[in-house]
Design a protein around this motif. Structure first.
Motif, PDB file in Angstrom:
ATOM      1  N   UNK A  11       0.781  -1.308  -0.185  1.00 40.72           N
ATOM      2  CA  UNK A  11       0.070  -0.161  -0.257  1.00 40.72           C
ATOM      3  C   UNK A  11       0.867   1.202  -0.079  1.00 40.72           C
ATOM      4  N   UNK A  12       1.859   1.176   1.002  1.00 37.64           N
ATOM      5  CA  UNK A  12       2.375   2.524   1.198  1.00 37.64           C
ATOM      6  C   UNK A  12       3.745   2.455   0.172  1.00 37.64           C
ATOM      7  N   UNK A  13       3.827   4.007  -1.119  1.00 36.97           N
ATOM      8  CA  UNK A  13       4.585   3.545  -1.414  1.00 36.97           C
ATOM      9  C   UNK A  13       5.725   5.337  -1.296  1.00 36.97           C
ATOM     10  N   UNK A  14       4.711   6.640  -1.186  1.00 33.22           N
ATOM     11  CA  UNK A  14       4.575   7.525  -0.931  1.00 33.22           C
ATOM     12  C   UNK A  14       4.176   8.053   0.220  1.00 33.22           C
ATOM     13  N   UNK A  15       5.570   8.833   0.802  1.00 31.94           N
ATOM     14  CA  UNK A  15       5.020   9.110   2.047  1.00 31.94           C
ATOM     15  C   UNK A  15       5.759   7.703   2.920  1.00 31.94           C
ATOM     16  N   UNK A  16       6.420   8.484   4.047  1.00 31.17           N
ATOM     17  CA  UNK A  16       7.096   7.152   5.117  1.00 31.17           C
ATOM     18  C   UNK A  16       6.051   7.116   6.448  1.00 31.17           C
ATOM     19  N   UNK A  17       5.758   5.845   6.530  1.00 35.30           N
ATOM     20  CA  UNK A  17       5.309   4.667   7.402  1.00 35.30           C
ATOM     21  C   UNK A  17       6.683   4.148   8.570  1.00 35.30           C
ATOM     22  N   UNK A  18       6.362   4.512   9.559  1.00 34.09           N
ATOM     23  CA  UNK A  18       8.166   3.495  10.317  1.00 34.09           C
ATOM     24  C   UNK A  18       7.011   2.784  11.277  1.00 34.09           C
ATOM     25  N   UNK A  19       6.412   0.962  11.900  1.00 33.56           N
ATOM     26  CA  UNK A  19       6.097   0.932  12.141  1.00 33.56           C
ATOM     27  C   UNK A  19       6.830   0.005  13.000  1.00 33.56           C
ATOM     28  N   UNK A  20       6.924  -0.288  14.709  1.00 26.89           N
ATOM     29  CA  UNK A  20       7.647  -0.288  15.551  1.00 26.89           C
ATOM     30  C   UNK A  20       7.095  -1.508  16.732  1.00 26.89           C
ATOM     31  N   UNK A  29       8.262   1.374   5.979  1.00 23.74           N
ATOM     32  CA  UNK A  29       7.886   1.537   3.772  1.00 23.74           C
ATOM     33  C   UNK A  29       7.708   3.052   3.799  1.00 23.74           C
ATOM     34  N   UNK A  30       7.589   2.716   2.588  1.00 24.81           N
ATOM     35  CA  UNK A  30       7.332   3.652   1.410  1.00 24.81           C
ATOM     36  C   UNK A  30       8.386   4.860   1.460  1.00 24.81           C
ATOM     37  N   UNK A  31       8.546   6.120   0.871  1.00 25.70           N
ATOM     38  CA  UNK A  31      10.112   7.714   0.843  1.00 25.70           C
ATOM     39  C   UNK A  31       9.521   8.582   1.186  1.00 25.70           C
ATOM     40  N   UNK A  32       9.919   9.624   1.850  1.00 24.06           N
ATOM     41  CA  UNK A  32       9.801  10.861   1.672  1.00 24.06           C
ATOM     42  C   UNK A  32       9.075  11.216   0.322  1.00 24.06           C
ATOM     43  N   UNK A  33       7.526  11.819   0.544  1.00 26.16           N
ATOM     44  CA  UNK A  33       7.888  12.974  -0.983  1.00 26.16           C
ATOM     45  C   UNK A  33       6.787  13.767  -0.314  1.00 26.16           C
ATOM     46  N   UNK A  34       7.035  14.976  -1.494  1.00 29.74           N
ATOM     47  CA  UNK A  34       6.121  16.223  -1.106  1.00 29.74           C
ATOM     48  C   UNK A  34       4.899  16.047  -0.969  1.00 29.74           C
ATOM     49  N   UNK A  35       3.921  16.717  -0.226  1.00 29.78           N
ATOM     50  CA  UNK A  35       2.337  16.690   0.302  1.00 29.78           C
ATOM     51  C   UNK A  35       2.046  15.151   1.424  1.00 29.78           C
ATOM     52  N   UNK A  36       2.982  14.182   1.361  1.00 28.19           N
ATOM     53  CA  UNK A  36       2.394  13.079   1.779  1.00 28.19           C
ATOM     54  C   UNK A  36       2.934  12.691   2.990  1.00 28.19           C
ATOM     55  N   UNK A  37       2.254  13.042   4.738  1.00 31.78           N
ATOM     56  CA  UNK A  37       2.655  12.776   5.946  1.00 31.78           C
ATOM     57  C   UNK A  37       4.010  11.700   5.675  1.00 31.78           C
ATOM     58  N   UNK A  38       5.152  12.167   6.897  1.00 31.57           N
ATOM     59  CA  UNK A  38       5.006  10.782   7.435  1.00 31.57           C
ATOM     60  C   UNK A  38       5.187  10.410   8.779  1.00 31.57           C
ATOM     61  N   UNK A  39       4.788   9.211   9.256  1.00 29.47           N
ATOM     62  CA  UNK A  39       3.997   9.214  10.361  1.00 29.47           C
ATOM     63  C   UNK A  39       4.966   8.077  11.198  1.00 29.47           C
ATOM     64  N   UNK A  40       4.811   7.799  12.252  1.00 32.22           N
ATOM     65  CA  UNK A  40       6.003   6.698  12.385  1.00 32.22           C
ATOM     66  C   UNK A  40       4.368   5.808  14.056  1.00 32.22           C
ATOM     67  N   UNK A  41       4.500   4.726  14.427  1.00 31.46           N
ATOM     68  CA  UNK A  41       3.087   4.214  14.835  1.00 31.46           C
ATOM     69  C   UNK A  41       4.202   3.038  15.274  1.00 31.46           C
ATOM     70  N   UNK A  42       3.380   3.046  17.502  1.00 33.50           N
ATOM     71  CA  UNK A  42       4.199   2.285  17.704  1.00 33.50           C
ATOM     72  C   UNK A  42       3.347   1.118  18.793  1.00 33.50           C
ATOM     73  N   UNK A  43       3.340  -0.592  18.332  1.00 38.73           N
ATOM     74  CA  UNK A  43       2.180  -0.768  19.298  1.00 38.73           C
ATOM     75  C   UNK A  43       2.473  -1.405  20.312  1.00 38.73           C
TER      76      UNK A  43
END
Length: 412
Positions: A11-20, A29-43
């Motif tokens: 699913x994630x190609x543009x923008x960056x999601x880090x899962x901890x 997952x993904x890579x930084x892209x203009x206008x796309x959020x960068x988010x980190x999630x911790x479970x």
């Protein structure tokens, strides 16, 4: 590799999601892209990760509500927005979080859950609207308009946009002094009170929410229009059984979403019977772009039980059965996204008050709801429709000029 990797890498190609994960391991997952959020999630637990895999929308919502999924960087708006932005509806992309069997199951549950007989309709309304007026005061505009605002220019405040929405709708009603107006799903009375101030008309507002009814009556008294504006706790079907052809105009804003597909034809038949021979109706509703669909499990369970967002096709097909003429249709594409972002910001600004009032789990649920809705209107398949109906082809002027002229008077 975590159990979420196959899903997120697809699913994630543009923008960056880090899962901890619970052990502290991180995967990006993904890579930084203009206008796309960068988010980190911790479970906090692996159970929460399994919940997301089993049902990404409901599972993520419940894990976030229960505090088992935390946002370490960014916020829940950014997380849901990132997922939706990578699967935009208007480019034919899909989240693909359900098998065909799962999609069919959601469709069946939606249809069965939105049959909405009178008793169930009242219970469904109470679930969402009778949780206390104080909550809604904290994140809505001054007039407590709980529906899509109208943003004709940049830089407007939420209050200004909601006032513009009411003027926009009033203009489409082609109001005349002495008319009798019905407001189906009147909320806290703001639309009815505004119409009474704009023109010398009489209005009946109906609702199934006891909390809304009490405040609407109080507000009409305070506004000095209680002699021409009254409110009643009654189902539209019961009103139609009691009265026939008594209303020159009908307005319904943000209520059709609660009717349920099984009752669409019943709703329009009731409206047609309640209108005079030359009556006009303005329906403002959330609508899905494209074909009919289903309500997601999170919304069905926690937010709007019995609710269903209609496609334009099924809305018009139902209205045709009662020989209502669709005299004007406007699609509001991004207006609700702008509105929801204001509601979300107001909710965050009043976090302490909402947590004290409703609890931390409720606050997280509300944030998830508003964030999910925003993403649906920005990148998903949701928009708003304003549909004007008439019983007679002679009921309105031949051109739309009267709308702009009236709106100019009402706004000015």
């Amino acid at each position: 590799m975590s159990i979420l990797s196959p899903f997120l890498s697809r699913v994630i190609h543009r923008g960056r999601l880090t899962v901890i994960d619970p052990d502290g391991g991180a995967e990006t997952f993904g890579a930084p892209a203009p206008g796309f959020p960068e988010v980190s999630v911790r479970f906090a637990t692996r159970r929460a990760m399994r919940r997301v895999i089993l049902d990404p929308r409901l599972g993520a919502g419940e894990a976030f509500m229960d505090g088992e999924m935390e946002i370490a960087e960014g916020d829940i708006m950014g997380l849901i927005g990132l997922l939706r932005m990578n699967t935009p509806w208007d480019r034919g992309a899909k989240l693909k979080d359900k098998t065909r069997l799962g999609q069919w199951g959601d469709w069946v549950k939606t249809r069965l859950g939105s049959i909405n007989r009178q008793r169930q309709s009242r219970a469904n309304v109470a679930h969402h609207y009778d949780i206390g007026n104080d909550l809604y005061r904290l994140f809505l505009d001054r007039d407590m308009q709980y529906s899509c605002a109208y943003w004709p220019r940049e830089g407007m405040t939420l209050d200004e946009a909601q006032e513009a929405k009411k003027a926009h709708i009033a203009a489409k009603l082609a109001l005349r002094p002495g008319q009798r107006i019905l407001d189906i799903g009147c909320g806290w009375g703001g639309m009815a009170i505004t119409l009474a101030k704009l023109e010398a008309v009489e209005i009946l507002g109906i609702t199934l929410s006891t909390e809304q009814l009490e405040l609407a009556r109080q507000r009409a008294e305070e506004a000095g229009v209680a002699d021409r504006v009254r409110f009643e706790l009654i189902d539209y079907r019961d009103l139609a059984a009691r009265e026939t052809g008594g209303f020159d105009r009908i307005v319904s804003v943000g209520m059709f979403e609660h009717v349920g597909a099984a009752n669409f034809a019943t709703f329009f038949r009731a409206c047609a019977n309640l209108l005079t021979a030359d009556g006009v109706m303005l329906l403002h509703t959330i609508g899905r772009f494209g074909k009919p669909g289903a309500t997601d499990a999170f919304t069905r369970k926690y937010i709007f039980p019995g609710g269903y967002i209609p496609a334009l096709s099924e809305t018009l097909a139902a209205s045709e059965k009662s020989r209502l003429i669709a005299t004007d249709i406007e699609t509001l594409r991004l207006h609700y996204a702008l509105t929801l972002r204001q509601w979300y910001a107001n909710t965050l600004a009043h976090e302490a008050a909402i947590v004290a009032m409703m609890g931390a789990r409720f606050f997280r649920m509300w944030c998830f709801y508003l964030a999910g809705a925003t993403a649906a209107f920005e990148s998903g398949g949701m928009g708003n429709y304003q549909i004007q109906f008439a019983r007679s082809r002679h009921a309105l002027p031949l051109t739309r000029d009267y709308m702009g002229e009236a709106e100019g008077r009402y706004v000015g």
